[in-house]
Scaffold this active site. Structure first.
Site, short mmCIF file in Angstrom:
data_model
loop_
_atom_site.label_atom_id
_atom_site.label_comp_id
_atom_site.label_asym_id
_atom_site.label_seq_id
_atom_site.Cartn_x
_atom_site.Cartn_y
_atom_site.Cartn_z
N ASP A 45 0.83 -1.21 0.00
CA ASP A 45 0.00 0.00 0.00
C ASP A 45 0.86 1.26 0.00
OD1 ASP A 45 0.84 -0.64 2.62
OD2 ASP A 45 -0.95 0.19 3.55
N THR A 68 -4.73 2.17 10.41
CA THR A 68 -4.37 1.45 11.64
C THR A 68 -3.01 1.91 12.11
OG1 THR A 68 -5.66 -0.44 10.87
CG2 THR A 68 -4.08 -0.83 12.64
#
Length: 190
Positions: A45, A68
């Site tokens: 990512d 997160t």
């Protein structure tokens, strides 16, 4: 992981007679150069977000991912990824306190504020926001001083919209960097 990819690939071959394409992190993508000596340690990512931003701006960049984890990646004007940081995101910081501290028994509320707190729940909430904002601001200041100019600052991720208004530096909000990077990479390699 690879097991899920293989299952999905078998299913798509059976259903549509198509093979899945799996993106990979590499040492470079066009002018963008990865700083990791072992590229497989980098999250896909992050690499895809860097590709998307570099393709659009081709300038010094500070990329912030607010999910997160809080990720920060720095790219100079020549396309060299200089490295970055990964720390717990706001909810993870709050959960760490709640789950690992006997006297802190509160509910996470994620109300964006940097104000002084007068109760424990607010202190946990505001402390996580202050830690996040302080780290981002510190990195942008340091990188700006090294460059002698401000980089283009981009923020993305699930918590980006609520963190962005707390930042003193100007940030562009980009909600779909990973998907944009995936699309760019797919066009080049397919």
């Amino acid at each position: 992981g690879l097991e899920v990819f293989n299952l999905l690939n078998e299913w798509t071959k059976k259903q549509w007679h198509q093979e899945c394409w799996q993106p990979h992190i590499s040492d470079s993508f066009k002018e963008l150069k990865n700083s990791y000596s072992d590229t497989q340690q980098m999250g896909l990512d992050r690499w895809l977000a860097m590709i998307a931003c570099w393709e659009e701006h081709q300038s010094a960049l500070c990329l912030i991912g607010c999910g997160t984890a809080l990720t920060i990646d720095l790219i100079n004007s020549e396309g060299q990824h200089l490295g970055g940081y990964i720390v717990p995101g706001i909810e993870l910081m709050q959960r760490a306190l709640i789950n690992n501290t006997e006297q802190i028994n509160v509910v996470i509320n994620n109300k964006p504020s940097l104000d002084y707190a007068k109760d424990t729940q607010t202190a946990v909430n505001n402390g996580a926001f202050l830690a996040t904002v302080s780290m981002i601001e510190s990195v942008v200041d340091k990188f700006s001083n090294e460059l002698s100019t401000k980089p283009i600052c981009i923020i993305s991720g699930g918590m980006a919209k609520i963190i962005k208004p707390l930042l003193s530096h100007q940030f562009q909000y980009e909600p779909n960097l990973v998907i944009k990077g995936l699309s760019i990479l797919h066009k080049v390699y397919q």
